[in-house]
Design an enzyme around this catalytic site. Sequence first.
Site, PDB file in Angstrom:
ATOM      1  N   GLY A  18      36.714  27.782  35.138  1.00  0.00           N
ATOM      2  CA  GLY A  18      38.015  28.458  35.232  1.00  0.00           C
ATOM      3  C   GLY A  18      38.597  28.288  36.621  1.00  0.00           C
ATOM      4  N   ALA A  29      40.524  21.489  52.572  1.00  0.00           N
ATOM      5  CA  ALA A  29      39.608  21.627  53.712  1.00  0.00           C
ATOM      6  C   ALA A  29      38.491  20.589  53.648  1.00  0.00           C
ATOM      7  CB  ALA A  29      39.024  23.040  53.739  1.00  0.00           C
ATOM      8  N   VAL A  30      38.009  20.310  52.435  1.00  0.00           N
ATOM      9  CA  VAL A  30      36.972  19.276  52.282  1.00  0.00           C
ATOM     10  C   VAL A  30      37.526  17.932  52.749  1.00  0.00           C
ATOM     11  CG1 VAL A  30      35.645  17.950  50.567  1.00  0.00           C
ATOM     12  CG2 VAL A  30      35.713  20.460  50.430  1.00  0.00           C
ATOM     13  N   ARG A  32      40.191  17.225  54.673  1.00  0.00           N
ATOM     14  CA  ARG A  32      40.537  17.148  56.106  1.00  0.00           C
ATOM     15  C   ARG A  32      39.279  17.150  56.990  1.00  0.00           C
ATOM     16  NH1 ARG A  32      46.312  19.123  56.594  1.00  0.00           N
ATOM     17  NH2 ARG A  32      47.251  17.492  55.314  1.00  0.00           N
ATOM     18  N   ARG A  79      35.706  22.642  31.441  1.00  0.00           N
ATOM     19  CA  ARG A  79      34.310  23.033  31.241  1.00  0.00           C
ATOM     20  C   ARG A  79      33.692  21.877  30.452  1.00  0.00           C
ATOM     21  NH1 ARG A  79      34.837  28.679  32.532  1.00  0.00           N
ATOM     22  NH2 ARG A  79      36.820  29.487  31.850  1.00  0.00           N
ATOM     23  N   ASP A 110      29.308  29.785  38.341  1.00  0.00           N
ATOM     24  CA  ASP A 110      27.879  29.523  38.085  1.00  0.00           C
ATOM     25  C   ASP A 110      27.637  28.316  37.176  1.00  0.00           C
ATOM     26  OD1 ASP A 110      28.885  30.880  35.930  1.00  0.00           O
ATOM     27  OD2 ASP A 110      27.221  32.297  35.745  1.00  0.00           O
ATOM     28  N   THR A 132      35.680  31.743  41.871  1.00  0.00           N
ATOM     29  CA  THR A 132      35.924  32.345  40.563  1.00  0.00           C
ATOM     30  C   THR A 132      36.506  33.736  40.763  1.00  0.00           C
ATOM     31  OG1 THR A 132      34.884  33.403  38.651  1.00  0.00           O
ATOM     32  CG2 THR A 132      33.413  32.863  40.466  1.00  0.00           C
ATOM     33  N   ILE A 133      37.526  34.056  39.976  1.00  0.00           N
ATOM     34  CA  ILE A 133      38.146  35.386  40.146  1.00  0.00           C
ATOM     35  C   ILE A 133      37.180  36.493  39.729  1.00  0.00           C
ATOM     36  CG2 ILE A 133      40.468  34.444  39.800  1.00  0.00           C
ATOM     37  CD1 ILE A 133      40.432  36.044  37.075  1.00  0.00           C
ATOM     38  N   ASP A 134      36.114  36.138  39.011  1.00  0.00           N
ATOM     39  CA  ASP A 134      35.139  37.148  38.583  1.00  0.00           C
ATOM     40  C   ASP A 134      34.279  37.649  39.750  1.00  0.00           C
ATOM     41  OD1 ASP A 134      36.101  36.732  36.096  1.00  0.00           O
ATOM     42  OD2 ASP A 134      34.354  35.693  35.305  1.00  0.00           O
ATOM     43  N   ASP A 136      31.414  36.778  40.667  1.00  0.00           N
ATOM     44  CA  ASP A 136      30.099  37.131  40.113  1.00  0.00           C
ATOM     45  C   ASP A 136      28.970  36.182  40.517  1.00  0.00           C
ATOM     46  OD1 ASP A 136      31.050  34.982  38.668  1.00  0.00           O
ATOM     47  OD2 ASP A 136      30.504  35.787  36.710  1.00  0.00           O
ATOM     48  N   ARG A 178      34.525  38.501  31.715  1.00  0.00           N
ATOM     49  CA  ARG A 178      33.797  38.465  30.440  1.00  0.00           C
ATOM     50  C   ARG A 178      32.413  39.089  30.584  1.00  0.00           C
ATOM     51  NH1 ARG A 178      35.110  33.119  27.906  1.00  0.00           N
ATOM     52  NH2 ARG A 178      34.147  32.347  29.810  1.00  0.00           N
ATOM     53  N   HIS A 223      49.871  61.465  32.800  1.00  0.00           N
ATOM     54  CA  HIS A 223      49.770  60.030  32.505  1.00  0.00           C
ATOM     55  C   HIS A 223      48.400  59.554  32.977  1.00  0.00           C
ATOM     56  CE1 HIS A 223      50.964  59.831  36.718  1.00  0.00           C
ATOM     57  NE2 HIS A 223      50.410  58.635  36.738  1.00  0.00           N
ATOM     58  N   ILE A 258      47.310  35.428  33.620  1.00  0.00           N
ATOM     59  CA  ILE A 258      48.232  35.611  34.750  1.00  0.00           C
ATOM     60  C   ILE A 258      47.437  35.894  36.029  1.00  0.00           C
ATOM     61  CG2 ILE A 258      48.644  38.122  34.512  1.00  0.00           C
ATOM     62  CD1 ILE A 258      51.694  37.266  34.821  1.00  0.00           C
ATOM     63  N   ARG A 260      44.818  34.463  36.967  1.00  0.00           N
ATOM     64  CA  ARG A 260      44.208  33.249  37.531  1.00  0.00           C
ATOM     65  C   ARG A 260      45.214  32.397  38.310  1.00  0.00           C
ATOM     66  NH1 ARG A 260      40.016  31.548  33.367  1.00  0.00           N
ATOM     67  NH2 ARG A 260      41.157  29.605  33.276  1.00  0.00           N
TER      68      ARG A 260
HETATM   69  O1  F6P Z   1      37.079  32.107  35.347  1.00  0.00           O
HETATM   70  C1  F6P Z   1      36.510  33.235  34.866  1.00  0.00           C
HETATM   71  C2  F6P Z   1      37.308  33.743  33.713  1.00  0.00           C
HETATM   72  O2  F6P Z   1      38.624  33.965  34.141  1.00  0.00           O
HETATM   73  C3  F6P Z   1      36.733  34.990  33.059  1.00  0.00           C
HETATM   74  O3  F6P Z   1      37.078  36.175  33.708  1.00  0.00           O
HETATM   75  C4  F6P Z   1      37.308  34.877  31.690  1.00  0.00           C
HETATM   76  O4  F6P Z   1      36.518  35.581  30.768  1.00  0.00           O
HETATM   77  C5  F6P Z   1      37.262  33.410  31.425  1.00  0.00           C
HETATM   78  O5  F6P Z   1      37.335  32.783  32.682  1.00  0.00           O
HETATM   79  C6  F6P Z   1      38.391  32.913  30.552  1.00  0.00           C
HETATM   80  O6  F6P Z   1      38.186  31.562  30.348  1.00  0.00           O
HETATM   81  P1  F6P Z   1      39.228  30.578  29.679  1.00  0.00           P
HETATM   82  O7  F6P Z   1      40.094  30.042  30.774  1.00  0.00           O
HETATM   83  O8  F6P Z   1      38.389  29.529  29.078  1.00  0.00           O
HETATM   84  O9  F6P Z   1      40.042  31.370  28.697  1.00  0.00           O
END
Ligand code: F6P
Length: 328
Positions: A18, A29-30, A32, A79, A110, A132-134, A136, A178, A223, A258, A260
Amino acid sequence: MTKQKNAVRRIGVLTSGGDAPGMNAAVRAVVRSAIFRGIEVIGIRRGWNGLINGDIVKLDEKSVAHTINRGGTMLYTARSAEFMTQEGQLKAVATCKLLGLEGIVAIGGDGTFRGARALSKHGISVVGIPATIDNDIACTNYCIGFDTAANTAIECIDKLRDTMQSHERCSIVEVMGRNAGHLALYVGLAVGATAVMVPESTEDFETEVIEKIRNARLNGFTHYMVVVAEGAGNAMEVSQRIRDEIALDPRVTVLGHIQRGGIPTARDRVTATRMGYRAVDILANGGTNRIVALRNSVMCDIDIDEGLAEHKGIDQEETTVLEAMTGV
Ligand code: F6P
């Protein structure tokens, strides 16, 4: 300045999995850093598939100009199921040999690092950069893209709050993640959520959500903002349970991809630039099978096997603070 002697003369760089805001800054950066040291750089497009298929683009200092501020990845990403096979890996090794690539910088999460480890076992020098925005990846405190994604989610939720407050409604917002709740927890803290659901939680729904909303109502709030990580439960189902159990009529918003996109924040640009520099430094010094990592604010690198074996639990201090913020 005298040029240092490098262990590699030509390297490849790719983005995989992702995408994450700041990936372009890392590629830049790589490129340059490598050129600065007299190392040639080839861009591999579409992740590990690109290495299998020889999908390449020659990169020079100009080709990465005006990319530091752009979301997405100029190298495209994918992927790759084929790269997870021995056959796919051998094709990638053959591409490296054909092109004279002595090292690869792989930018991603990962899955990307599992690919990187496989390639390094076949004798190609590889360094991974966590993006990765996760957020993780266990061996690093920070992954490129997290800060931008969090700020995007926060901006959206602040807007939602305005209308939820006017209509005295309950809002269920699903953020990405996820398998990990780092983004949901961080965003939940930043928006002042009523409740946050993360996949790592062992609490039941009653304690985690219903009691929090009930408390808020008893304290005069009308709310409620419930932040749900993608992997913690389906937002529509969460909404239905709230409707069934306490007769509110929640509105559901799934922020989705959005999160990402968008212009990378200063934190993501600078971290990406530092990590890209470090990755080239490792390859130039003969290193391989490493992940660039930020640990306790120090830029370092660790063995991929060790890094992948680590487990990143949800931040306990943030969880405790959230408990205090949502418990009144
Ligand atoms: O990159 C990580 C992630 O954004 C997860 O948070 C999310 O579950 C998954 O990728 C979504 O993947 P795809 O782009 O395949 O829908």
